[in-house]
Each structure stands twice: as C-alpha cells, then as structure tokens.
Design a protein around this motif. Sequence first.
Motif, mmCIF file in Angstrom:
data_model
loop_
_atom_site.group_PDB
_atom_site.id
_atom_site.type_symbol
_atom_site.label_atom_id
_atom_site.label_comp_id
_atom_site.label_asym_id
_atom_site.label_seq_id
_atom_site.Cartn_x
_atom_site.Cartn_y
_atom_site.Cartn_z
ATOM 1 N N GLN A 111 -57.294 -19.269 52.684
ATOM 2 C CA GLN A 111 -56.235 -19.876 53.491
ATOM 3 C C GLN A 111 -54.896 -19.791 52.779
ATOM 4 O OE1 GLN A 111 -56.519 -23.856 55.779
ATOM 5 N NE2 GLN A 111 -55.548 -24.440 53.868
ATOM 6 N N ALA A 112 -54.864 -20.045 51.475
ATOM 7 C CA ALA A 112 -53.617 -19.994 50.709
ATOM 8 C C ALA A 112 -53.043 -18.589 50.695
ATOM 9 C CB ALA A 112 -53.854 -20.488 49.289
ATOM 10 N N LEU B 234 -53.479 -16.229 52.956
ATOM 11 C CA LEU B 234 -52.966 -15.922 54.291
ATOM 12 C C LEU B 234 -51.614 -16.596 54.524
ATOM 13 C CD1 LEU B 234 -56.197 -16.175 56.497
ATOM 14 C CD2 LEU B 234 -54.956 -14.104 55.835
ATOM 15 N N ILE B 235 -51.461 -17.824 54.041
ATOM 16 C CA ILE B 235 -50.189 -18.530 54.179
ATOM 17 C C ILE B 235 -49.086 -17.788 53.428
ATOM 18 C CG2 ILE B 235 -48.966 -20.614 53.402
ATOM 19 C CD1 ILE B 235 -51.459 -22.210 54.193
ATOM 20 N N ALA B 236 -49.391 -17.321 52.209
ATOM 21 C CA ALA B 236 -48.401 -16.563 51.429
ATOM 22 C C ALA B 236 -48.046 -15.245 52.113
ATOM 23 C CB ALA B 236 -48.937 -16.302 50.029
ATOM 24 N N ALA B 237 -49.015 -14.651 52.807
ATOM 25 C CA ALA B 237 -48.744 -13.405 53.527
ATOM 26 C C ALA B 237 -47.851 -13.648 54.741
ATOM 27 C CB ALA B 237 -50.058 -12.762 53.970
ATOM 28 N N VAL B 238 -47.980 -14.807 55.369
ATOM 29 C CA VAL B 238 -47.173 -15.127 56.551
ATOM 30 C C VAL B 238 -45.755 -15.518 56.143
ATOM 31 C CG1 VAL B 238 -46.882 -16.795 58.435
ATOM 32 C CG2 VAL B 238 -49.117 -15.772 58.011
ATOM 33 N N ASP B 239 -45.623 -16.342 55.096
ATOM 34 C CA ASP B 239 -44.306 -16.824 54.678
ATOM 35 C C ASP B 239 -44.182 -16.747 53.159
ATOM 36 O OD1 ASP B 239 -41.855 -17.946 54.404
ATOM 37 O OD2 ASP B 239 -42.408 -19.965 55.086
ATOM 38 N N ALA C 46 -47.200 -26.132 55.559
ATOM 39 C CA ALA C 46 -47.721 -26.713 56.802
ATOM 40 C C ALA C 46 -47.204 -25.939 58.006
ATOM 41 C CB ALA C 46 -47.328 -28.186 56.894
ATOM 42 N N ARG C 47 -45.956 -25.478 57.935
ATOM 43 C CA ARG C 47 -45.397 -24.692 59.038
ATOM 44 C C ARG C 47 -46.120 -23.345 59.154
ATOM 45 N NH1 ARG C 47 -39.283 -24.752 58.523
ATOM 46 N NH2 ARG C 47 -39.748 -23.493 56.669
ATOM 47 N N ALA C 48 -46.391 -22.698 58.009
ATOM 48 C CA ALA C 48 -47.120 -21.428 58.042
ATOM 49 C C ALA C 48 -48.547 -21.631 58.542
ATOM 50 C CB ALA C 48 -47.141 -20.800 56.651
ATOM 51 N N LEU C 49 -49.169 -22.730 58.141
ATOM 52 C CA LEU C 49 -50.525 -23.020 58.605
ATOM 53 C C LEU C 49 -50.536 -23.279 60.116
ATOM 54 C CD1 LEU C 49 -53.487 -23.515 57.901
ATOM 55 C CD2 LEU C 49 -52.903 -25.897 57.383
#
Length: 338
Positions: A17-18, A20-25, A286-289
């Motif tokens: 999950q972490a 994927l979040i770094a990949a999004v933002d 939290a916004r990326a999640l």
Amino acid sequence: MPPFPFSAIVGQDEMRQALLIAAVDPAVGGVLVFGDRGTGKSTAIRALAALLPPMNAVAGCPYNCDPASPADLCPHCATTPGARKKSEKKAVPVVDLPLGATEDRVVGTLDLERALGAGVKAFEPGLLARANRGFLYIDEVNLLEDHLVDLLLDVAASGVNTVEREGLSLRHPARFVLVGSGNPEEGELRPQLLDRFGLACEVATPTDIATRIAVVRARDAYERDPDAFCAAHAKEDAATRKRIEAARKRLPAVTVPDAALEQAARLCLALGTDGLRGELTLMRTARALATLDGAGTVTDDHLRRIAPAALRHRLRRNPLDESGSTVRVERALAEVFA
C-alpha cells in the motif's frame, strides 16, 4: 530474468500500500521498509519498477526532463532550441544506490574520456541524474555512510543537485522518491534522514502456515519458469497499473475536509510529534489513499489506515513507555477516533 510481479507478492499489505501511494503522489516523501531478512522488501521495491506507467521525457536527455515543465529543465534542455518539442516515452527509472558508491558516482563528475581525448570539460551525470523523476532505492539504508546521507538530505530538500568538480559548476534537477530498506538489528537510521521518509513500514516473517506455504510456492514457481510465472500475473499487474494512472488523474480533485485535518492535528498532538511534517504527511498520504480507493473525499477511515505508516517513525523516545511505536500510534488512534 524479468522482475517478480508486484501482484504476486503474498501478504505484506502495508508495504504494498505504501509503495502504491508513493507511485500515485511522489510528494508524500518516500518509503522506508524495515524488517526481517527474507521478507520480500527488495523484491517488492524492484517489482514496482515494472509496474509503473511510462513517462514523457525530453528525447535523449540524461536527466529525464519533463517537456511539459519548462521551469524544471536541465541546463542542456533549457538552452537547446526545440528540445521541449521532442519527447519520448520512457520507463520510470528505479536506480539502485550501492552502499559502497563514491560521492562522484552519486552526484556526477568530470567526463575524463572527453577531457583527455578532446580537451573539453564535460559533465558525466551520476546516479542522482538517472533517478530524476523516478525512484532512488537504497538497500540496507541504515548502513549508508554519513557523507552520502548528508548529500542526500541536501538534494532531497531542494530537488536540485549542485556539482562543483575540477573546474565544473553545474546544477540539474534531481527530484526522486527515496525508497530505503533495511534490518533494524543491523543499526538505526540517522534521525535527519529518517524524518525525510514520508512513510515507514514494518515487515515481519509470516507466522501462519498457509501464508508461508503460499510465499514458498510463488517463489519456487517464479525461479523455475520466470517468463511463464510473470505471464500468469500480467493481467493483474496491468490492472494495478491502470489503477495508478486513474488515481493520478483523480488526485487533484480529492478534497480534504477541515474535520479530517482537525483529526490529523489531534492525533499528532496526542503523539507529541515534532513540527508539522506529521500532519502534512497524513494529509498527503490519506489523499493518495482516497484516490486509490476511488473516493473523492478524505475520511477518518483513510486517516486511520495510513496513520501507523505515516507517524511511527516520528515519535520521540519515551523512557517511561516501553511500548513499540506502532502500539503507541494505535493507542492514540483509539483515543482520538473514539
């Protein structure tokens, strides 16, 4: 051999999950993964490289400049007429920084071949140049030499690499997501570098029989026939890639209500975190999640799910409380979100 598929990783949900979040933002500030040996830390991080959607870059640029961002172009692209019009699709770089790397190898140095052959002072880009707009991965980051840690802190704060070597003076963009892994038994990370990571994940050896068997079977199948194994998971990886692309597009539209910010501030106050980086990281992650979930608004559920990874490495040592950092975060969550 192709990298292990991201979708085939068994367990380790917080780490996946972490990443994927770094990949999004990328603004979340990077990911630190600490845990036992042989728990898939390096495998997951390298699997991310094959999962990421390709990016637009100026054709032939060693710094992966974005043609859509004129303000962030390197000196060569900024002074070359028409460079911004020529672009190409490139894989997002995931660059390994070896523990034994020299400072010249990391920041770049004088191109000796051109200097000796043509008498021209030219710059040979280093690892930071290759990692621009991508990921810089450091295995056993807690063993990194102090002078390299200081260098990374400067570049991570400014997003620019400044090189002064053998009469050369050059500045180039170096914006990357810092990803580190390590084993806490082999030493602690310097607080200054630890604070630069947006998320810190704890991974542990699975304790249930079913999960251990699933991990062993997956790894054995991959090593026996990597191509067939990757082909079997290609559809799932493609779906995850599309999920990342869709989340990136939705991200600017996701709202963070004042009530969510208030809860984030209450949580950080309850834990006694220094500064405001805790609230900022909580808000961004939290916004990326939320956008990964397809939600348009950050809720308390998003804050609760990401709070341990965003805050566990920002806690002060308390000699009167022997509880682990994760336990302290969960205890504060129970109080604030009661």
